[in-house]
Structure formats: C-alpha cells, structure tokens
Design a protein around this motif. Structure first.
Motif, mmCIF file in Angstrom:
data_model
loop_
_atom_site.group_PDB
_atom_site.id
_atom_site.type_symbol
_atom_site.label_atom_id
_atom_site.label_comp_id
_atom_site.label_asym_id
_atom_site.label_seq_id
_atom_site.Cartn_x
_atom_site.Cartn_y
_atom_site.Cartn_z
ATOM 1 N N PHE A 1 13.169 15.195 -8.571
ATOM 2 C CA PHE A 1 11.748 15.017 -8.249
ATOM 3 C C PHE A 1 11.212 16.225 -7.490
ATOM 4 C CE2 PHE A 1 8.424 12.822 -5.568
ATOM 5 C CZ PHE A 1 7.530 12.636 -6.615
ATOM 6 N N SER A 2 10.044 16.666 -7.855
ATOM 7 C CA SER A 2 9.518 17.944 -7.355
ATOM 8 C C SER A 2 8.901 17.872 -5.959
ATOM 9 C CB SER A 2 8.452 18.477 -8.327
ATOM 10 O OG SER A 2 7.369 17.557 -8.441
ATOM 11 N N GLN A 3 8.698 16.655 -5.435
ATOM 12 C CA GLN A 3 7.976 16.521 -4.169
ATOM 13 C C GLN A 3 8.871 16.419 -2.928
ATOM 14 O OE1 GLN A 3 4.592 16.569 -3.737
ATOM 15 N NE2 GLN A 3 4.356 17.027 -5.912
ATOM 16 N N TRP A 4 10.180 16.658 -3.091
ATOM 17 C CA TRP A 4 11.077 16.496 -1.945
ATOM 18 C C TRP A 4 10.825 17.516 -0.837
ATOM 19 C CZ3 TRP A 4 13.043 12.118 -1.051
ATOM 20 C CH2 TRP A 4 13.528 11.294 -2.070
ATOM 21 N N ARG A 5 10.102 18.568 -1.129
ATOM 22 C CA ARG A 5 9.749 19.542 -0.099
ATOM 23 C C ARG A 5 8.373 19.274 0.499
ATOM 24 N NH1 ARG A 5 11.927 25.369 -2.532
ATOM 25 N NH2 ARG A 5 14.128 24.738 -2.738
ATOM 26 N N ASN A 6 7.727 18.246 0.008
ATOM 27 C CA ASN A 6 6.412 17.848 0.513
ATOM 28 C C ASN A 6 6.600 16.922 1.710
ATOM 29 O OD1 ASN A 6 3.903 16.619 0.976
ATOM 30 N ND2 ASN A 6 3.315 16.717 -1.172
ATOM 31 N N ILE A 7 6.240 17.408 2.893
ATOM 32 C CA ILE A 7 6.448 16.639 4.130
ATOM 33 C C ILE A 7 5.726 15.297 4.077
ATOM 34 C CG2 ILE A 7 6.134 16.611 6.627
ATOM 35 C CD1 ILE A 7 8.244 18.552 5.665
ATOM 36 N N LEU A 8 4.526 15.282 3.528
ATOM 37 C CA LEU A 8 3.754 14.037 3.456
ATOM 38 C C LEU A 8 4.455 13.004 2.581
ATOM 39 C CD1 LEU A 8 0.062 15.333 3.197
ATOM 40 C CD2 LEU A 8 1.216 14.319 5.176
ATOM 41 N N PHE A 9 5.018 13.451 1.459
ATOM 42 C CA PHE A 9 5.749 12.523 0.590
ATOM 43 C C PHE A 9 6.992 11.992 1.298
ATOM 44 C CE2 PHE A 9 9.464 11.994 -2.165
ATOM 45 C CZ PHE A 9 9.062 10.875 -2.864
ATOM 46 N N ILE A 10 7.729 12.892 1.970
ATOM 47 C CA ILE A 10 8.943 12.456 2.681
ATOM 48 C C ILE A 10 8.601 11.419 3.747
ATOM 49 C CG2 ILE A 10 10.793 13.204 4.228
ATOM 50 C CD1 ILE A 10 10.804 15.872 2.736
ATOM 51 N N LEU B 1 0.818 -1.208 0.000
ATOM 52 C CA LEU B 1 0.000 0.000 0.000
ATOM 53 C C LEU B 1 0.857 1.265 0.000
ATOM 54 C CD1 LEU B 1 -2.835 -0.972 2.528
ATOM 55 C CD2 LEU B 1 -2.817 -1.194 0.041
ATOM 56 N N VAL B 2 1.914 1.267 0.820
ATOM 57 C CA VAL B 2 2.782 2.449 0.903
ATOM 58 C C VAL B 2 3.565 2.638 -0.396
ATOM 59 C CG1 VAL B 2 4.758 3.479 2.098
ATOM 60 C CG2 VAL B 2 2.957 2.346 3.413
ATOM 61 N N ASN B 3 4.123 1.540 -0.946
ATOM 62 C CA ASN B 3 4.848 1.648 -2.224
ATOM 63 C C ASN B 3 3.940 2.120 -3.341
ATOM 64 O OD1 ASN B 3 7.273 0.868 -1.127
ATOM 65 N ND2 ASN B 3 7.143 -1.250 -1.813
ATOM 66 N N LYS B 4 2.701 1.644 -3.323
ATOM 67 C CA LYS B 4 1.739 2.070 -4.333
ATOM 68 C C LYS B 4 1.494 3.578 -4.230
ATOM 69 C CE LYS B 4 -1.270 1.018 -7.592
ATOM 70 N NZ LYS B 4 -0.830 0.487 -8.895
ATOM 71 N N THR B 5 1.431 4.087 -3.011
ATOM 72 C CA THR B 5 1.231 5.521 -2.804
ATOM 73 C C THR B 5 2.438 6.323 -3.298
ATOM 74 O OG1 THR B 5 -0.160 5.121 -0.875
ATOM 75 C CG2 THR B 5 0.790 7.316 -1.084
ATOM 76 N N VAL B 6 3.650 5.877 -2.929
ATOM 77 C CA VAL B 6 4.871 6.592 -3.311
ATOM 78 C C VAL B 6 5.068 6.590 -4.827
ATOM 79 C CG1 VAL B 6 7.400 6.583 -3.159
ATOM 80 C CG2 VAL B 6 6.027 6.176 -1.105
ATOM 81 N N LEU B 7 4.895 5.415 -5.459
ATOM 82 C CA LEU B 7 5.219 5.275 -6.875
ATOM 83 C C LEU B 7 4.096 5.701 -7.813
ATOM 84 C CD1 LEU B 7 7.005 1.811 -6.664
ATOM 85 C CD2 LEU B 7 8.098 4.034 -6.992
ATOM 86 N N THR B 8 2.851 5.609 -7.334
ATOM 87 C CA THR B 8 1.713 5.928 -8.201
ATOM 88 C C THR B 8 1.048 7.242 -7.835
ATOM 89 O OG1 THR B 8 1.296 3.560 -8.531
ATOM 90 C CG2 THR B 8 -0.486 5.070 -9.102
ATOM 91 N N THR B 9 0.642 7.377 -6.578
ATOM 92 C CA THR B 9 -0.056 8.598 -6.162
ATOM 93 C C THR B 9 0.853 9.817 -6.274
ATOM 94 O OG1 THR B 9 -1.400 7.308 -4.615
ATOM 95 C CG2 THR B 9 -1.356 9.703 -4.302
ATOM 96 N N TYR B 10 2.095 9.684 -5.784
ATOM 97 C CA TYR B 10 3.051 10.797 -5.873
ATOM 98 C C TYR B 10 3.887 10.742 -7.159
ATOM 99 C CZ TYR B 10 2.079 12.017 -0.997
ATOM 100 O OH TYR B 10 1.467 12.408 0.173
#
Length: 338
Positions: A227-236, A38-47
C-alpha cells in the motif's frame, strides 16, 4: 422502623447505582461504535486501504496487547489458559472473526446511510436468537417497532441507486454474526468462568493467527504491505486510531452486554446509526438521493427511535423470571429493569 428505612435507602441507592452503570456502559458502547464506523470508512474508502483483514488483525493485536499488559500489572484479572477454555468459548471465536471481517468488508462496499439501514436487521435477528437461545419473550409493542424498522429498511434498500450485491451480502452476514455474537457473549460471560476480560482476550488470541493465514492466502497481506500510503502520517494515525477503537468497541460491546443485555446493546447500536445515517447524507459524499430511499430511511429511523423509547420505558418484559446469570451480582436490579 429506622432499620427498615435504612434498608430501603440502601436498596434505593444500589438501584440508582446499577441504573447509572447500565446507562454509562450503553453510552460508552454507542460512542465507540459511532466513531469506529467513521474512522473505518475513512481508512477503507477515503484512503482506499485494500485490506479489511489486515485492519482487523491490527485491532485484534491491539486487544491482546492491552489486555495482557493490564493483566500483568494486575489492573484486570482473567483465568490463565487451560484446555477447557476453547470448549467454554465455542462458538464465539468463529462468530467473532466472522463479525469482524464482514463488518469491515461491508463498510467499504456501501454508502454510510445504506450500511446503517441494512445493519438494522441485527435487531430482529437478536430478538429471534434471544427467544431461541435465552428463552425470552417480548411485548407486542416491541415486535411492532421491529417490523417498522424492517419495513423502512426494505423500502430504502429497494430504491438504493448505488446497489452493490456483494456489499448487501456482506452486511447481511455481518447482521447474523453480530446478533449471534451478542447473544452467545451474554451467555458465556459467567464471572465464575472466563468473565468479560477472558472472553475478549481469548477470542482475539484464538482468531488472530487463522485470520493472518487467511490474509496471506487471499492476498490481503501482500496488498497491505504494498500500500502506497504507509509514509503518510495522517493515514498511519487513522490506521492506529482504528486499531485502538477496535479494541474499545470490543470492550464496550462486552461491557454493555454484561451490565444490560444483548438486545439493549443492539438497540444502542440502532440509536447510534441514526446519527451516522444523517451525517452520511450531509457530509459523506457517497449518498445518492431518491424519494423512496429517503422515505425508507426515515421510516427505519422512526422505528429505531420507537424501539429505543419502548425499551427505555421498561416495556420490554420477558415473561420468564430474570435469572441470576442475566444480571451481574454487583449490579442487580428489580425484575422490571432489563
């Protein structure tokens, strides 16, 4: 008589303890396996994180740091490096990195239900490899349940409206690597040699640098750094959680295989996949409904339940005598348990 009674009571207590350890290790593996998908799916697909390789490197690095710090603090023990370790480990490092990369890559290419259905082919592959490598044999009931799983997988995959050839190839490679990794891990976990912690630690050590080099040549590392989301706390937080769960999954897989068998570990994964598939249908957002696909999924899941039931009821009876190496000395059971 009192002495005999005490001896029988001690054996009974030991058997119950061993069964509990086996059950808890299987539940631990199932839980970790469930959440990391579930977490990998979120990291690789959602983000839309572009680099499964870099995510795998993060998981390997986490494994190395946690195990090394634990060894320094004398929480765990495994042998120091020497020139015989690469020979003892081979071919585990290659299978380990292949399993890691193909698993992360295939997760981003397929819908959750189809991913979990195609991952069912790990079961017959594990059976085949255990027969070839570990010289085991299984009952007709077990074989029938495996064919039910395969039949359901074929029906579901044949009507998959989101067909992705690259995703299918990657997930089948992942099945092969997973089955081989599980069987060889069981074979290599001799407590007198590397042990379960040594297998984990040196696998990660031997493969993190080659994987890093591959990520440079494939452009994965550059894509990850840009990658543009490195400043996104939720993604980190999700990325770090995936790294931690990567370590826990590797540890729980080894633990489950250590106290049970490669086959039991595969069965637990099948049970976990039942939950993931139906969650993906309801909440994943990437499941495309068709009648044949849905029927195939349910046949596959039914075969998985039957397989699990037969195994837990003790109908998996290798005809060979259970060797000392197949059950750790601290958790031995009678020959009918595995």
């Amino acid at each position: 008589m009192p002495l005999a009674s005490k001896a029988e009571e001690g054996e009974s207590t030991s058997a119950v303890h061993s069964q509990l350890v086996k059950l808890l290790s299987a539940l631990f593996y199932g839980t970790c396996s469930f959440f990391i998908v579930l977490v990998n799916k979120t990291v690789l697909t959602t983000y839309s994180f572009p680099s499964p390789l870099v995510l795998g490197i993060g998981q390997m690095a986490t494994t190395i740091v946690i195990l090394y710090v634990s060894k320094l603090n004398k929480i765990i023990q495994f042998p120091d490096f020497n020139k015989t370790i690469p020979v003892k480990l081979f071919p585990l490092p290659l299978l380990y990195v292949g399993n890691h990369i193909s698993g992360l890559s295939s997760t981003s290419k397929l819908s959750l239900p189809m991913f979990t259905v195609l991952r069912k082919f790990t079961i017959p592959l594990t059976l085949f490899l255990e027969v070839i490598i570990l010289r085991k044999q299984y009952s007709l009931n077990i074989i029938v349940s495996v064919f039910a799983i395969i039949l359901g997988a074929f029906i579901a995959a044949g009507s998959d409206l989101s067909f992705n050839l690259e995703g299918y190839i990657l997930v089948f490679l992942n099945d092969i690597f997973t089955a081989a990794n599980g069987v060889y891990t069981k074979q290599k976990m001799d407590p007198k040699e590397l042990g379960k912690y040594g297998v984990l630690f040196y696998n990660a050590c031997f493969m993190i640098i080659p994987t890093f080099v591959i990520s440079i040549f494939t452009g994965d590392l550059q894509q990850a750094t840009e990658f543009s989301q490195w400043r996104n706390i939720l993604f980190i937080m999700q990325f770090l959680l995936s790294c931690l769960l990567g370590f826990l999954l590797m540890y729980s897989t080894v633990l489950c295989s250590y106290y049970n068998s490669a086959l039991t570990t595969t069965v637990v994964g099948a049970v976990k996949n039942i939950s993931i598939a139906y969650i993906g249908m309801l909440f994943g957002g990437d499941y495309i409904f068709s009648v044949l696909n849905f029927i195939g999924l349910n046949i596959c899941m039914g075969g998985g339940v039957m397989y699990t039931f037969l195994t837990l009821q003790g109908l998996e009876h290798p005809k060979q005598r259970v060797d000392e190496e197949n059950i750790p000395t601290d958790t031995k059971l009678d020959s009918a348990v595995i």
